[in-house]
Motif scaffolding. Structure first.
Motif, PDB file in Angstrom:
ATOM      1  N   MET A  73       0.835  -1.203   0.000  1.00  0.00           N
ATOM      2  CA  MET A  73       0.000   0.000   0.000  1.00  0.00           C
ATOM      3  C   MET A  73       0.868   1.251   0.000  1.00  0.00           C
ATOM      4  N   LEU A  74       0.234   2.354  -0.341  1.00  0.00           N
ATOM      5  CA  LEU A  74       0.876   3.662  -0.292  1.00  0.00           C
ATOM      6  C   LEU A  74       0.494   4.330   1.022  1.00  0.00           C
ATOM      7  N   LYS A  75       1.480   4.756   1.775  1.00  0.00           N
ATOM      8  CA  LYS A  75       1.218   5.392   3.076  1.00  0.00           C
ATOM      9  C   LYS A  75       1.821   6.788   3.099  1.00  0.00           C
ATOM     10  N   ILE A  76       0.988   7.753   3.433  1.00  0.00           N
ATOM     11  CA  ILE A  76       1.444   9.135   3.627  1.00  0.00           C
ATOM     12  C   ILE A  76       1.406   9.401   5.119  1.00  0.00           C
ATOM     13  N   GLU A  77       2.545   9.776   5.710  1.00  0.00           N
ATOM     14  CA  GLU A  77       2.636   9.929   7.152  1.00  0.00           C
ATOM     15  C   GLU A  77       3.110  11.332   7.517  1.00  0.00           C
ATOM     16  N   LYS A  78       2.220  12.085   8.156  1.00  0.00           N
ATOM     17  CA  LYS A  78       2.528  13.426   8.687  1.00  0.00           C
ATOM     18  C   LYS A  78       3.220  14.307   7.643  1.00  0.00           C
ATOM     19  N   LEU A  79       2.660  14.314   6.440  1.00  0.00           N
ATOM     20  CA  LEU A  79       3.252  15.078   5.343  1.00  0.00           C
ATOM     21  C   LEU A  79       2.964  16.567   5.508  1.00  0.00           C
ATOM     22  N   SER A  80       4.012  17.358   5.444  1.00  0.00           N
ATOM     23  CA  SER A  80       3.883  18.821   5.440  1.00  0.00           C
ATOM     24  C   SER A  80       4.721  19.365   4.299  1.00  0.00           C
ATOM     25  N   VAL A  81       4.138  20.303   3.554  1.00  0.00           N
ATOM     26  CA  VAL A  81       4.839  20.957   2.456  1.00  0.00           C
ATOM     27  C   VAL A  81       4.711  22.454   2.677  1.00  0.00           C
ATOM     28  N   GLY A  82       5.842  23.119   2.885  1.00  0.00           N
ATOM     29  CA  GLY A  82       5.826  24.542   3.187  1.00  0.00           C
ATOM     30  C   GLY A  82       5.676  25.399   1.958  1.00  0.00           C
ATOM     31  N   LEU A  83       5.216  26.621   2.166  1.00  0.00           N
ATOM     32  CA  LEU A  83       5.109  27.625   1.113  1.00  0.00           C
ATOM     33  C   LEU A  83       6.228  28.649   1.267  1.00  0.00           C
ATOM     34  N   PRO A  84       6.627  29.316   0.185  1.00  0.00           N
ATOM     35  CA  PRO A  84       7.683  30.325   0.274  1.00  0.00           C
ATOM     36  C   PRO A  84       7.273  31.499   1.162  1.00  0.00           C
ATOM     37  N   ALA A  85       8.243  32.241   1.612  1.00  0.00           N
ATOM     38  CA  ALA A  85       7.971  33.435   2.423  1.00  0.00           C
ATOM     39  C   ALA A  85       7.097  34.411   1.631  1.00  0.00           C
ATOM     40  N   GLY A  86       6.151  35.015   2.321  1.00  0.00           N
ATOM     41  CA  GLY A  86       5.254  35.969   1.677  1.00  0.00           C
ATOM     42  C   GLY A  86       3.941  35.375   1.227  1.00  0.00           C
ATOM     43  N   ALA A  87       3.789  34.042   1.328  1.00  0.00           N
ATOM     44  CA  ALA A  87       2.528  33.406   0.957  1.00  0.00           C
ATOM     45  C   ALA A  87       1.473  33.703   2.019  1.00  0.00           C
ATOM     46  N   ASP A  88       0.200  33.399   1.665  1.00  0.00           N
ATOM     47  CA  ASP A  88      -0.888  33.733   2.584  1.00  0.00           C
ATOM     48  C   ASP A  88      -0.957  32.805   3.791  1.00  0.00           C
ATOM     49  N   ARG A  89      -0.200  31.689   3.773  1.00  0.00           N
ATOM     50  CA  ARG A  89      -0.123  30.797   4.925  1.00  0.00           C
ATOM     51  C   ARG A  89       1.216  30.063   4.857  1.00  0.00           C
ATOM     52  N   PRO A  90       1.682  29.509   5.976  1.00  0.00           N
ATOM     53  CA  PRO A  90       3.025  28.910   5.966  1.00  0.00           C
ATOM     54  C   PRO A  90       3.122  27.570   5.242  1.00  0.00           C
ATOM     55  N   PHE A  91       1.992  26.829   5.132  1.00  0.00           N
ATOM     56  CA  PHE A  91       2.052  25.481   4.581  1.00  0.00           C
ATOM     57  C   PHE A  91       1.049  25.299   3.444  1.00  0.00           C
ATOM     58  N   ALA A  92       1.483  24.633   2.354  1.00  0.00           N
ATOM     59  CA  ALA A  92       0.549  24.186   1.325  1.00  0.00           C
ATOM     60  C   ALA A  92      -0.198  22.958   1.798  1.00  0.00           C
ATOM     61  N   VAL A  93       0.506  22.062   2.518  1.00  0.00           N
ATOM     62  CA  VAL A  93      -0.066  20.869   3.144  1.00  0.00           C
ATOM     63  C   VAL A  93       0.554  20.748   4.524  1.00  0.00           C
ATOM     64  N   ARG A  94      -0.279  20.439   5.528  1.00  0.00           N
ATOM     65  CA  ARG A  94       0.253  20.402   6.889  1.00  0.00           C
ATOM     66  C   ARG A  94      -0.208  19.150   7.628  1.00  0.00           C
ATOM     67  N   ASN A  95       0.764  18.298   8.001  1.00  0.00           N
ATOM     68  CA  ASN A  95       0.546  17.158   8.887  1.00  0.00           C
ATOM     69  C   ASN A  95      -0.569  16.230   8.386  1.00  0.00           C
ATOM     70  N   VAL A  96      -0.487  15.822   7.128  1.00  0.00           N
ATOM     71  CA  VAL A  96      -1.510  14.964   6.520  1.00  0.00           C
ATOM     72  C   VAL A  96      -1.036  13.514   6.529  1.00  0.00           C
ATOM     73  N   SER A  97      -1.902  12.611   6.990  1.00  0.00           N
ATOM     74  CA  SER A  97      -1.608  11.176   6.986  1.00  0.00           C
ATOM     75  C   SER A  97      -2.746  10.440   6.296  1.00  0.00           C
ATOM     76  N   LEU A  98      -2.405   9.612   5.300  1.00  0.00           N
ATOM     77  CA  LEU A  98      -3.385   8.866   4.518  1.00  0.00           C
ATOM     78  C   LEU A  98      -2.837   7.482   4.215  1.00  0.00           C
ATOM     79  N   THR A  99      -3.735   6.510   4.022  1.00  0.00           N
ATOM     80  CA  THR A  99      -3.339   5.158   3.638  1.00  0.00           C
ATOM     81  C   THR A  99      -4.165   4.736   2.440  1.00  0.00           C
ATOM     82  N   ILE A 100      -3.502   4.303   1.352  1.00  0.00           N
ATOM     83  CA  ILE A 100      -4.196   3.895   0.128  1.00  0.00           C
ATOM     84  C   ILE A 100      -3.754   2.479  -0.236  1.00  0.00           C
ATOM     85  N   PRO A 101      -4.548   1.455   0.108  1.00  0.00           N
ATOM     86  CA  PRO A 101      -4.210   0.084  -0.304  1.00  0.00           C
ATOM     87  C   PRO A 101      -4.262  -0.049  -1.824  1.00  0.00           C
ATOM     88  N   LEU A 102      -3.422  -0.928  -2.372  1.00  0.00           N
ATOM     89  CA  LEU A 102      -3.456  -1.179  -3.808  1.00  0.00           C
ATOM     90  C   LEU A 102      -4.827  -1.729  -4.194  1.00  0.00           C
TER      91      LEU A 102
END
Length: 547
Positions: free
Chosen positions: A1-30
């Motif tokens: 399976m595909l597992k996403i664990e506590k994924l965070s993706v930051g945004l550059p300085a000056g963006a409207d918020r610090p993260f594009a994705v913050r602390n996301v966890s998902l599980t997708i079985p094949l």
């Protein structure tokens, strides 16, 4: 399976918020399908891009957490290592195949590139046979011709099938589909969804489907992840999310889905026609790519009227002639036969000043709010440009433009800003204000909401309904979505291959369509009868009990 664990993706300085994705966890079985839903800017596409290692470099360096596939953390791979994973283990289908395909190379060669780039040793003849087999597998009936065609010579549905063929060429374990059906008509959309389902059944791959359309979620999802402002607000099984949502934001998204049972009431009587189209015909000469040309009927003896204060929708598949009618009405192209009468005057015979006056009376809202505004022009100048060109003083035009921007829900802080500073929905509001600036007798909305997410779409539709009531607008609304047409229209005209198939009041058409083609369009709507808020509908829009 595909597992996403506590994924965070930051945004550059000056963006409207610090993260594009913050602390996301998902599980997708094949073998299962995860639908990631949310409004524009919610981070859903960033999740898909991160799984495929395709997020922009400014985001890639700011990633934390992990994406685990085959016991490998994909976020830690080098670009050289990604070359062995991307395509073989993870494939991706993009939203807009026209920009994802190379217009200077036949599509067959682009598919064959996949084999070469992954070191598959095969002769040119073997590669050609593999390409033809892939094209057949994704439902293209003339694979040899399509393989030799350039992307701009094939339809949107065929382009998307080519993209899917490229994505599954190496039989990946995970396929990311980033809004692959957003710009497609309902029948082509259904074909693409069925194709992805068939491929998943054959290969057992996991499908991560990024969308804002809960109709698609109802049709294909096993699990649903709801994103807002980069955070996971709700995650669970499809039926739980659709029938018993726990979060107010999820309920808001569901409430924004247009309902077939919410048609406007039938008017007691119609007023005099503003526009009368009589026997309109338009033919094109096209090349099939082999130096052969043929004539096609884009419009074949089209006749209908639009009365004062009325909203008429043109509905049909891509290539049915909807946008051709809009271009003829605005005199952006010539016709081969018939008349277009504006208050009894045939505008196709007008020239010079008379044509300029007629053009002022018919204005258009374009499909793409990104491409229809000049990026170097302030918003107030964009809205005021039309009146100034027709003789209004700059001072008066700017004052009226400010009032119009207020009318469409944008305050005075918007006046001196540029298009890139606004969201897609706000840009479309600017486009509406610009079209209203010349006080037109007929307003044409050409797929004006098809590129917007479901909540912004609902806002724009509500705005148009409000403006219609306030200003007494007469509108021609062009769409491929019968749900949208039903929400705004008095009457609906169904087109197929340049001919009118059926014309009736929206309420009557949804309850008892006369033609098989109309019935097909209705029953092809994704998620029909599953997610209509406090009720459900049968395939013809009749209200039944909630399940």
């Amino acid at each position: 399976m595909l597992k996403i664990e506590k994924l965070s993706v930051g945004l550059p300085a000056g963006a409207d918020r610090p993260f594009a994705v913050r602390n996301v966890s998902l599980t997708i079985p094949l073998g299962t399908t995860l639908c990631v839903v949310g409004e524009s800017g919610s981070g859903k596409s960033v999740i898909g891009q991160t799984i495929a290692g395709l997020q922009p470099h400014v985001l890639r360096s700011a990633t934390s957490g992990s994406v685990i596939l085959n016991d490998r953390n994909l976020t830690a791979l080098t670009e050289r290592e990604w070359q062995t994973v991307r395509g073989c283990d993870v494939g991706m289908v993009f939203q807009e195949p026209m920009t994802a395909l190379n217009p200077l190379m036949p599509v067959g060669k682009q598919i064959a590139e996949v084999f070469r780039s992954h070191g598959m040793s095969c002769s040119k003849a073997e590669a050609r046979d593999r390409v033809h087999h892939l094209l057949e597998r994704v439902g293209i009936h003339d694979p040899k011709r399509i393989a030799n065609s350039y992307s701009f010579r094939i339809s949107g549905g065929q382009r998307q099938r080519v993209m899917i063929a490229m994505a599954v060429a190496m039989k990946p374990k995970v396929l990311i589909a980033d809004e692959p059906t957003t710009a497609l008509d309902v029948t082509t959309q259904r074909q693409v969804l069925d194709l992805l389902g068939d491929l998943q059944s054959e290969t057992g791959m996991a499908l991560v489907f990024v969308t804002h359309d809960f109709g698609i979620v109802a049709d294909i999802a096993d699990d649903v992840a709801v994103m807002q402002h980069g955070e996971l607000v709700e995650y669970g099984k499809r039926d739980e999310i659709l029938t018993r949502p726990q979060q107010a934001y999820t309920r808001k998204l569901l409430d924004a889905v247009p309902r077939l049972d919410a048609c406007r009431p039938i008017a007691a009587e119609r007023q005099a026609p503003v526009v009368d189209i009589i026997g309109l015909s338009k033919r094109y000469t096209i090349s099939d790519g082999f130096l052969r040309q043929r004539r096609i009927h884009a419009l074949d003896d089209i006749s209908f009227k639009i009365c004062k204060g009325e909203v008429v929708s043109l509905v049909g598949e891509s290539g049915s002639g909807k946008s051709t009618i809009a271009r003829c009405l605005t005199r952006l192209q010539s016709i081969d036969g018939g008349e277009i009468r504006l208050d009894g005057v045939n505008i196709m015979s007008l020239k010079g000043d008379a044509l300029k006056v007629a053009r002022r009376r018919i204005q258009i809202i374009f499909q793409d709010p990104y491409g229809s505004l000049d990026p170097r022009q302030r918003v107030i100048d964009a809205v005021a440009a039309g009146p100034i060109a027709h003789g209004t003083s700059k001072k008066q035009a700017h004052a009226e433009a400010a009032d119009l921007l207020g009318l469409v829900g944008l305050g005075r802080t918007a006046l001196d800003r540029y298009p890139h500073e606004f969201s897609g929905g706000q840009r479309q509001r600017i486009g509406i204000a610009r079209a209203l600036a010349l006080k037109p007798d007929l307003l044409i909305a050409d797929e004006a909401v098809s590129a917007l997410d479901v909540t912004v779409q609902a806002q724009v539709l509500d705005l148009l309904a409000s403006l219609r009531d306030q200003l007494g607008l007469t509108m021609l609304f062009i769409t491929h979505d019968l749900r949208v047409a039903g929400k705004v229209s008095d009457r609906i005209i169904v087109l197929k291959q340049g001919k009118i198939v059926e014309e009736d009041y929206a309420r009557t058409m949804f309850s008892s369509p006369r033609e098989d083609y109309t019935r097909t369009l209705l029953t092809t709507i994704p998620g029909l009868g599953t997610i209509f808020n406090d009720c459900t509908c049968d395939p013809l829009g009749n209200v039944t009990a909630r399940h």
